[in-house]
Every structure is written in C-alpha cells, then in structure tokens.
Design a protein around this motif. Structure first.
Motif, PDB file in Angstrom:
ATOM      1  N   THR A 121      19.994  17.725  47.292  1.00 20.99           N
ATOM      2  CA  THR A 121      18.817  16.849  46.424  1.00 20.99           C
ATOM      3  C   THR A 121      17.702  18.163  46.227  1.00 20.99           C
ATOM      4  O   THR A 121      17.327  18.168  47.552  1.00 20.99           O
ATOM      5  N   GLY A 175      15.624   8.724  43.219  1.00 25.32           N
ATOM      6  CA  GLY A 175      14.505   9.846  42.799  1.00 25.32           C
ATOM      7  C   GLY A 175      13.620   9.186  41.820  1.00 25.32           C
ATOM      8  O   GLY A 175      12.205   9.392  41.797  1.00 25.32           O
ATOM      9  N   GLU A 176      14.139   8.266  40.926  1.00 23.27           N
ATOM     10  CA  GLU A 176      13.170   7.986  39.693  1.00 23.27           C
ATOM     11  C   GLU A 176      12.218   6.687  40.225  1.00 23.27           C
ATOM     12  O   GLU A 176      11.049   6.965  40.080  1.00 23.27           O
ATOM     13  N   SER A 214      14.832  12.499  37.604  1.00 26.14           N
ATOM     14  CA  SER A 214      16.153  12.965  38.413  1.00 26.14           C
ATOM     15  C   SER A 214      17.042  13.341  37.131  1.00 26.14           C
ATOM     16  O   SER A 214      17.119  12.853  36.280  1.00 26.14           O
ATOM     17  N   MET A 220      20.136   9.399  42.170  1.00 22.91           N
ATOM     18  CA  MET A 220      19.301   9.238  41.004  1.00 22.91           C
ATOM     19  C   MET A 220      18.258   8.400  40.771  1.00 22.91           C
ATOM     20  O   MET A 220      17.466   8.709  40.284  1.00 22.91           O
TER      21      MET A 220
END
Length: 801
Positions: free
Chosen positions: A159, A191-192, A199, A188
């Motif tokens: 990451t 992260g968003e 991401s 993913m």
C-alpha cells in the motif's frame, strides 16, 4: 465477512511512517507506532544519568520522529488532540502488541534484508488473518514474500502512500502474487472511503504507476531544458498552473521533495527496466550528477535549483541555478507569447490546443513534451496497468495534475497527438491505431452523467468503476443544468435536490453569484425539496468580490455599496430562513464571505481539507455579510448559567479580530465556525457533493420546517464594549496593533457588544445586521482601508498600515 479497522500498527517512524500514523489517527483509528531501540545514549541522556534500559531511551527514536512530524508545517494531523490516538513503542519491547491490531503497515528503510528481518519478527506475533502491507516504492513483492507463511502471503500487499500522506491523495494498492482478491478489494475500498484517497490498483513493476510516469516526465524535462535552451524559471512557468499543475511546477517541486529522492527512484527505474524504450532517459544528466556531488539537494540542504539568501540590504532573496555555468544568479522573469493567448481561457484542459499550436519556444516545448509523454504512457499499457484511466488517476492524485496524460491527449485530439508524436519520430502503439480504426475517437466519453473509458481488450467504451459514490459536476452540468448566469450554474442532482455551483474567477462572491443563490432558493422552494451549495474547483471560494467593493468605495458610491452589502446580508438570511434545507459544502479555501455563507446554511458538509475563516480584517473591514452578527449570536447561544459571559464573547471576538483560519475542518469547530452536533466532515472530497445531497434529502424527508427568525440574541452592551476598548488601547500602546487595526477592532467591538446599550439586552438578528453594515460602510470611507484592499488585489497579501 465484514472487516473493520479499529487499530493499526505502523512499523517505522520516519517521515513516512509518522505521516501514515498521523493520517490513520486523523480518521479516528487507534495507532501503535514502533521503531528500533537506540544503541547508544545521546548527550542529554548521559547528562541525566539515564541508561540504555530506561524506557524513555528505548523509545527515543520513535518519540523524536513523531514529535518532529507533529511540529512540521503543513501539519500531518487534522487536530492536535488527534495525536492522542497514537501510542509509541519499540520493536524489542512492544512488537508483541501487533497481535491486537487489524492491520500492520511496514514503513522501514528501503532495504530488502531489513524488511525480511522485520517480517520474520512480525510473524512471531501477528494474528492469522491480520492485514499486512508494505509502503515500499520499489522492492518486488515476490522477494518480500520469501520465507513467509501461507496466511501471511494471502494477506500481504503493498500500500504505497505518497508523501505527505495527509495531503497527497494517491494510494497505490499492489497485491502480492498470493494475495486474496477480497483483500485487494478491501484495501482499495478502504483507501477511498476511509482514508479519503484515490485508490489505484497497480502491478508489481518498478516505481508502480505514479512514480514511473512522474519521474519519466521530470527526467524528460531535465533533458529538454538544455536542448531547448530554457532556464529553470522558464520551465517552471511553462509547467505550473497554466497547465493545471501545482505552483511549485517542476524544479521547485524537486527542491521540496529532495533531489536525492528523485535520483534514487530514477536510478531504480534505470537499473530495473532495461527493456523500457525510454531507458536512457532515466540516466541522470551531468548537471544533476554535479548537484548531487555538491549536495545541492533542495530545501533540506538550503539550496537546489533555487537558493534562499539574504542580500546586502538584509532582504531575503531567492536565487536561481544557471544550468550552463552551474552558478546561482538573480531570478529572471519568464514570458511567452503563447501563454498570453491562454489568459482568457479559465480551465487548463481547454488551453492545451492553444499551447501546442504556439509559434514561439513555448509552443515548441509543449509539442515536444506532450509528444514524449503520450508516447510513453501508451507503451506502459499493459506493463504497469491494464486500464488507461488508472494512469490518469495516479498522476492527478500523486502529482497534483489537474488532468492526466490521456485526458490531455483527448483535449488536443487523439489524431493531433499522433501527429505530434510522429513529428518527433515516435511510433504509435497498435492499440491506439486499433481504437481509431474501430470508430472510437477519444479515450474518454461522458454518457448519462458517468465517465466511460476505452477498454483496450474489449475495444469498447466501458463505464469507469466506482462512480456510484460520487457526483461529478463536470459530467452532469450540460444535461442537468436548470439555470445559469455569469457566476453560477444550478444543476439538478436528482431526488429533488438542486446544487448551486460557483463559476466566477476564484469562485468569488459578487452580484451574479448572489443572484444565482437567490434563484436557487426560489427554484428549490417552488419545485424541489433542498439546496446544496457546492463546487469541485480548487477552492470553495476566496470570499466576496473585494474588487467591486474597492471600485464603489473609491468612487464614493456609498448608497450603491450599502445596497450591495445589504443584498449580501439578505441573501445569507434567505439561506437560513428559506422553507427548504440548505447545505453548504466548503473545501479548500473558504474565506470571508464564503465562511459567512457556510455559517448561515442549515448544515455544513465540509471536506476535511477546508481552510475556513473570517479574514476581513486583512483588508481593513469587519465581516459585513452577517459574519459579525453571527459570531455575536453564537456567543449568546453558548452563554451558560454562572459563565463569565464577557470571556465567552471575547473568544468569538478574537476569532474575527485575529483573522483566524482553520487548518482543517476539525479546527473550525474550535473557532465556532462549524458547530458540533450539526455540521459534519467528509475525508474524501470526491464524495462531498453526494454526501451533501444525502443530508439535504434526509432533512427534507424528516419534515423540514422554516425556522423562526431570532429576536433573542443576548448582547452585553457597554459592559462588553468597555472591556474591548480598554483591550485595543493597550494593544496599540504596546505596539502590537496599528492605529487603523485599533479602529477596525473597535468597530467590531461595537457590533458584537450590540452597541453602547446601558445594560445587557435581547435584540434581533436584523438589529445586529444593521449596525454591522453601518460599521462596514464607515470603514470603507477610510483611506487606510482602501490601501489595504488595493494591496490585497495587487499582491494577494495583507498590508499592515
């Protein structure tokens, strides 16, 4: 299985490790931050008689790093209290605690042997199923996986955060060869949604996506600068805001990041990508080699491409490096006829056609630069990504580009881009020719409010995933436009909610924007159920149009100015007392009048990166659009039995008087600008308009009713006014403020005290608005106020006079 992240462990507390720890603390996660134990005492520890066994010594490394990070500017933390969510420790005494965490993030030095040793130790304590990721920017995952258990490998990925983690949005996710698909999907999504990032799924290739393309772009410029005979100032002029890039452009950015960092990544690509067609471009030019030898690495060493000095007059001066003589000289201005042609074009994406058509050195530079970039990115598919949009997303989120390479290529035309490439002797990738042959003339299209991209294997336009959580105003503006004037566009967001989007220069609030706001309220009250005020520009708004105020004041058109200020006040009151819920969605700079607007909305859905404040003192006036009234009202609402009410009022007075601006939305709660229990913060700015719409719908469907106008604002009269006047007298006597500062402060004191009433009393909002407007107008008759406004218009900086 639903996976929740309540606690993370960050292994390695350097600049990146501490920054990552702070950002997880920003979003409410408990963090365990660990680093190595020092091997010897420093002088302070020896003087205190400490030993290597003392806890304070054993945790010195991690504590020093975290302290330095928290003191750095810009701050890695949204609010100083959030740092309490971070617990520090060391790898010998505290590594066993990783068994309690949900995610372990390794951020140690970029050496495979050290990383493998750390992973070996972690595996002794890690609970099965725990996420484990590395922040490496270049070590292949297959090597880091060696010797690890099956469970470790199934939950292992890279990451890759970009530095600084709070501010740069790119979050590259690179799954290991054995990583479970659901782990990749989780990272993913996390992260968003939680970290507020973009991401980007990348492959395990050297430098991944962002740095591979970004370093190519910089190296390409390094080679072009001498070929075209450009100075570093000229390159920075050509590669800055004019093409939608940060103000630091190219060479200033390298100075900030550190030339050694860039050289490390460039060397890594050169060594590990022998088959790259641009392989030799990653070889460092002679002038870079010399700078590294001289330790001219940028800001960290005091000089790089630019050097700060003090001249003979004692004034600070910035010198520039002459790449021919390798000596520093005075900065030179950079001007190009081609750039002049773009001054009337507001959006960078609309400028590229003009720029590549330039007849001067700038035009030649852009043609060469974009040809090289287009050729490079087309050939990186499928090497570094299967989808072209991921390359654009990475460049926008990691390097602050407003538009990615394929978006730029689209803007000048795919065929025109091919023409530029061929002029430079560069070949076109087969898939690009196939795309055109198949009747697809662009990399992107917009349909039904959604972005579609050219899917290379399928050879069709495919909907870009992940858009359902977003509302992208650029995509819906044409089809959903309800009203438009020179300052705003009103769009239908669906579900009965309208959006008023500012479209003026820097989103300043003038007569056209106020007319648009009133029109939005009219429309919403008649045919809709709620109103959002939001845009997706660089900043929400820098405030009222002070140029208009300056012209009226200089021409002594005081009746017109009075009407203009009253129009602003009345619009703010309509925001508050309309029959539909109004939601403000500030982000970035939200200053002066923009702050007043948010304070009068029913609810604020603020982006975490919101810099909100009443800054009118900087231009010699007080807040005149209801801000001074509102601070007096909010002070009144916080008075509690047995409070020293003067002290409460003084806090609100100082927020305006010291022109305090929050460095994040969370700090705006401390300033009384945002209100706890009412306003909320969104970490991912891309989701902000969608969230604001949801809250408007909720409020409307819960049975929103028009508020009753306030006539119960408690003001303290002479009691408060006297205290404020004594305070400003002493501040002037101590030379802390100027005579004009004192005059402005006294006008504000009069408004917030409710005038010179003989005793505390209850007044209406309109009473306070009237004396606020009177005070504002009187300050506009002052020569020193006009000097301050003029100076701000010319320089963008406040004047102390």
């Amino acid at each position: 299985m639903i996976r929740r992240i309540n606690k993370v462990a960050v292994i390695g507390s350097g600049i990146m490790g501490s920054g990552i720890a702070c950002h997880f603390a920003n979003i409410g996660v408990e963090v365990l931050l660990l680093d190595i134990v020092p091997r010897e005492l420093n002088d302070k520890e020896k003087a205190k008689g400490l030993t290597l066994e003392d806890k304070v010594v054993r945790n010195r490394m991690v504590n020093d790093h975290l302290t330095a990070s928290l003191k750095s500017k810009p701050s890695p933390i949204y609010h100083k209290d959030f740092a309490k969510r971070i617990t520090t420790g060391n790898l010998e005494d505290d590594l066993h605690k990783v068994k309690e965490v949900n995610w372990i993030i390794e951020v140690v030095v970029e050496r495979l042997d050290i990383k493998q040793k750390v992973f070996e130790q972690i595996e002794k304590h890690r609970s099965p199923g725990t996420l484990i990721t590395s922040n490496t920017s270049g070590i292949p995952i297959k090597f880091m996986n060696e010797g690890r258990s099956e469970d470790f490998r199934k939950h292992f990925a890279v990451t890759h955060f970009f530095n600084p983690p709070r501010y740069l949005k790119l979050f590259e996710v690179i799954p290991g060869p054995d990583c479970l698909p659901e782990i990749t999907d989780f990272l993913m999504g996390y992260g968003e949604k939680f970290l507020g990032k973009t991401s980007v799924l990348a492959k395990d290739t050297p430098a991944f996506i962002g740095n591979r393309i970004g370093i190519f772009g910089i190296q390409s410029l390094f080679h072009q600068v001498k070929e075209l005979g450009l100075t570093i100032e000229e390159v920075d002029k050509l590669t800055g805001p004019v093409i939608g890039r940060p103000k630091s452009a190219t060479f200033r950015t390298v100075d900030v990041v550190g030339l050694d960092t860039l050289v490390h990544v460039a060397n890594g690509i050169h060594e590990n990508c022998p088959d790259d067609e641009a392989h030799e471009l990653f070889r460092l030019p002679d002038f870079i080699e010399k700078m590294v030898q001289n330790k001219w690495l940028g800001s960290k060493t005091g000089q790089g491409f630019y050097k700060k000095t003090v001249n003979g007059d004692g004034k600070k001066e910035i010198l520039s490096l002459d790449l021919d003589t390798m000596e520093y000289r005075a900065k030179k201005s950079a001007k190009f006829a081609t750039l002049e042609l773009t001054k009337t074009i507001d959006r960078p994406i609309d400028r590229f056609k003009v720029l590549v058509g330039g007849k001067d050195k700038a035009g030649e530079f852009y043609r060469k630069n974009f040809a090289a970039m287009f050729a490079y990115v087309q050939n990186r598919i499928p090497e570094i990504s299967d989808e072209l949009y991921r390359i654009d997303d990475a460049m926008k989120a990691g390097f602050g580009w407003e538009n990615g390479p394929f978006e730029i290529w689209d803007s000048i035309g795919v065929e025109k881009g091919i023409e530029l490439m061929k002029a430079e002797g560069l070949e076109v990738a087969d898939w690009v020719n196939e795309m055109l042959a198949g009747g697809n003339n662009s990399f992107y299209t917009v349909k039904d409010g959604a972005t579609y991209y050219y899917d290379i294997p399928a050879k069709v336009q495919t909907k870009k995933p992940g858009q359902d959580a977003f509302i992208i105003l650029d995509n819906i503006r044409k089809t959903n436009e309800v009203f438009k004037n020179s300052g705003v566009v009103i769009e239908d967001l669906g579900d009965g909610i309208l959006n008023v989007e500012f479209r003026s220069k820097m989103n300043t609030i003038g007569g056209d924007v106020l007319a648009g706001l009133n029109k939005g309220i009219d429309l919403a009250e008649k045919d809709f159920q709620g109103l959002v005020i939001g845009n997706q520009g660089a900043n929400f708004s820098v405030g009222a149009n002070i140029g208009m105020i300056f012209m009226m004041a200089v021409e002594q058109e005081y009746d017109e100015l009075n009407m203009a200020i009253k129009y602003f006040q009345d619009t703010m009151m309509r925001m508050r007392y309309s029959s539909i819920p109004t939601i403000s969605a500030p982000h970035g700079m939200s200053l002066g009048g923009a702050c007043e607007l948010s304070m009068h909305a029913d609810k604020v859905v603020a982006a975490a990166e919101s810099y909100i404040g009443l800054v009118e003192f900087g231009v010699g006036v007080i807040p005149g659009g209801g801000g001074s009234k509102e601070m007096a009202l909010r002070a009144s609402d916080t008075f509690r039995k047995n409070d020293v009410e003067l002290n409460v009022l003084q806090e609100y007075f100082l927020t305006i008087g010291m022109a305090k601006v929050s460095t994040s939305a969370y700090e705006a709660f401390d300033l009384g600008i945002l209100q706890k229990g009412k306003d909320i913060v969104v970490v991912n700015k891309d989701r902000q308009i969608a969230q604001a719409k949801k809250h408007a719908v909720l409020m409307a469907e819960a049975g929103y009713t028009k508020p009753v106008k306030r006539k119960d604002v408690k003001v303290l009269g002479k009691q408060a006014l006297g205290m404020f006047l004594v305070g400003t007298d002493s501040m002037e006597a101590g030379h802390f403020i100027s005579e004009h500062d004192k005059k402005i402060a006294n006008k504000l004191a009069y408004v917030m005290a409710g005038g010179d009433l003989s005793e505390p009393n209850y007044v209406s909002e309109q009473y306070l608005l009237d004396i606020e407007r009177e005070a504002f107008l009187s300050l506009c008759t002052e020569r020193k106020t006009l000097e301050r406004i003029q100076h701000m218009l010319k320089t963008g900086k406040p004047l102390r006079n």
